[in-house]
Motif scaffolding. Structure first.
Motif, PDB file in Angstrom:
ATOM      1  N   GLY A 129       0.833  -1.199   0.000  1.00  0.00           N
ATOM      2  CA  GLY A 129       0.000   0.000   0.000  1.00  0.00           C
ATOM      3  C   GLY A 129       0.860   1.238   0.000  1.00  0.00           C
ATOM      4  O   GLY A 129       2.083   1.140   0.104  1.00  0.00           O
TER       5      GLY A 129
ATOM      6  N   VAL B  53      -5.536  -1.606   4.700  1.00  0.00           N
ATOM      7  CA  VAL B  53      -5.321  -0.666   3.604  1.00  0.00           C
ATOM      8  C   VAL B  53      -6.428  -0.835   2.569  1.00  0.00           C
ATOM      9  O   VAL B  53      -6.779  -1.962   2.208  1.00  0.00           O
ATOM     10  CB  VAL B  53      -3.948  -0.934   2.947  1.00  0.00           C
ATOM     11  N   ASN B 132      -5.953   4.457   5.543  1.00  0.00           N
ATOM     12  CA  ASN B 132      -5.178   3.432   6.229  1.00  0.00           C
ATOM     13  C   ASN B 132      -5.620   3.420   7.679  1.00  0.00           C
ATOM     14  O   ASN B 132      -5.731   4.476   8.307  1.00  0.00           O
ATOM     15  CB  ASN B 132      -3.681   3.788   6.121  1.00  0.00           C
TER      16      ASN B 132
END
Lengths: 331, 331
Positions: A129, B53, B132
């Motif tokens: 990510g 994520v 996140n």
């Protein structure tokens, strides 16, 4: 737990796994569903968590070794501000790709600092990510010795460790807001990228300081947190706020902006009774960190709100319009 | 700590601040540099951290209330797998923008689950950035009662709670890999988005189970963690692996793929001595969670490595090529 990429096992789990996997010794460590941890008898765990995002808390081109240092340093700084002894941390991060060179440097910076403070990696999570680092840190402190924010008292002195403003000066140079010679620029950059958590000072101030916090968002905004939690006011001599020789070579208005409304200083701001001045100075000498008195705490008068009264060295009131550190972007 | 956006203060700090800010009561809570927390006398803190994520652990169009639930659920599941009692959690997150509707729904899902398990928000960090979520969760467990991964013994039965594979079936439907009628699709989607952590079962298995973990990456990969840490082998009857009525309506090869190499199940996989069968079943009944025996643990013979021997219901060996759950992307 740290098992998704073999590269990550190699750089993190191996160093973490060096600790005994025996619950009785204090921690189960990496490789189980949870780590097990307990504070020493009579103490509590002090816990803090910080998330660092690329482009917001650090530049994309930051040296990964410096990033490893800083990601843990900002968390250790929270322990320092509580007077807590570092014990352990967890690390969760998202990475766009598993880049071996980057991970080697990042883990080197991280573990060099962790080992210096005896702070062990006990768990974590890794995923793909956009780059994001989240550390949760654990320290121990006897609850009655914790340096809280709500315990400043009228008559207390206000103290600052080290010097303020260098990190903000470094950010300004990277942004092109101002310039400095190469040597001063390196000083500022080092302050921005490699803050040193004041853990030893926090421990030395147990039983001496009344209230404390670490300066991450700038003195003006952070000191206000102590005032609001303690329901008191402060008077601060802006000319007494300690600054480096390098910062003194920048124009006075930039010095003031960097020291009062900068950020990323990770110095301690604390209060202590006037009768403890010699003890505070002895604590600073003991751990080789300068400590500077910059003002005093006073009681709120009727209808007053917690606030900072700024003064110059002659005691004349100043009207300052200051904003807290904006972490690279205005919100 | 949760102070960067007023919206976030509104949705998180206020609910967190409901707890007493008195260190003596167990936690300093939100608003200081650190939270203070201690396990009950004679117990240890069980600690786990997970980072989620967008696009990897959840789809961008996930209902934010379900995301709030799932972000905490996957962490509580790690506590369940240790037999730990939930106490508290920290929440760090990055958000592209402070969207009030989104935050209201997310916090609703998060706190609804937190309150059901008596698990309080004690600290956090918020910042701008690509979406996140990082939660670190704290539970308590007497160290000798912790359900570890390295304590499976030859002769143990292998057990599974609930059913496996529904979450993977839901992912397959969202990806267009297969289809199901609307009712079954809703069952699968619910399993994917709203896993129920098996906290009560983990507590009920203290003193009964030998080893345990929670299934997040698929049975084949996760059971191997127990085998490797305990240095033993397993024989598993693939036809005994429990599955829902909805999953039984998918083709047999998909059922097998979902139950053995799916992921996001958050059921417990645990071992217990054959003499404890009645106790395991009583524990399941006590907390109203089904428990199913799927195989046995055996000692390693010379030169053998920890591995799973797959069998069909008739006991005939099967050769399966299975990979762990890939969290939406192949690494």
């Amino acid at each position: 737990m740290l098992s998704e990429f073999s590269l990550i096992d190699r750089f993190f789990a191996r160093r973490a796994a060096a600790r005994p996997s025996d619950a009785a010794s204090g921690s189960l460590g990496i490789g189980d569903d949870c780590a097990l941890l307990a504070p020493p008898e009579g103490e509590m765990l002090a816990i803090s968590t910080d998330m660092l995002v690329e482009g917001r808390h650090f530049f994309p081109d930051i040296d990964p070794e410096a990033l490893g240092h800083k990601a843990l340093a900002v968390n250790l700084s929270d322990l320092a501000a509580m007077g807590a002894q570092p014990l352990a941390f967890t690390l969760a991060f998202a990475l766009p790709k598993a880049d071996e060179t980057w991970l080697a440097a990042f883990s080197e910076g991280l573990f060099a600092l962790a080992e210096r403070y005896g702070c062990e990696l006990i768990g974590g999570d890794t995923t793909g990510g956009p780059l994001n680092l989240c550390i949760t840190v654990f320290g121990s402190v006897p609850p009655q010795a914790a340096l809280r924010r709500d315990t400043a008292r009228p008559g207390d002195d206000i103290w600052i460790s080290g010097t303020l403003g260098d990190a903000r000066a470094g950010l300004g140079i990277q942004r092109g807001e101002w310039s400095a010679d190469a040597s001063d620029a390196a000083t500022f950059r080092r302050a921005l990228e490699r803050p040193e958590p004041r853990v030893a000072l926090g421990l030395a101030l147990r039983g001496i300081a009344h209230a404390a916090l670490d300066l991450s968002d700038g003195l003006a905004g952070d000191l206000l947190h102590i005032l609001e939690r303690s329901n008191v006011r402060a008077t601060v001599n802006v000319d007494a706020v300690p600054r480096s020789a390098a910062l003194r070579r920048l124009p006075p208005d930039i010095q003031r902006r960097c020291t009062l409304a900068g950020g990323d200083d990770y110095e301690l701001c604390f209060t202590a009774p006037a009768t403890a001045r010699a003890s505070v100075e002895a604590a600073g000498r003991e751990v080789d960190v300068s400590v500077t008195r910059i003002g005093t705490i006073s009681a709120l008068q009727a209808a007053e709100r917690p606030a900072i009264g700024w003064r110059d060295a002659a005691g004349a009131p100043l009207t300052l319009t200051l904003q807290g550190f904006d972490h690279f972007h205005a919100d």
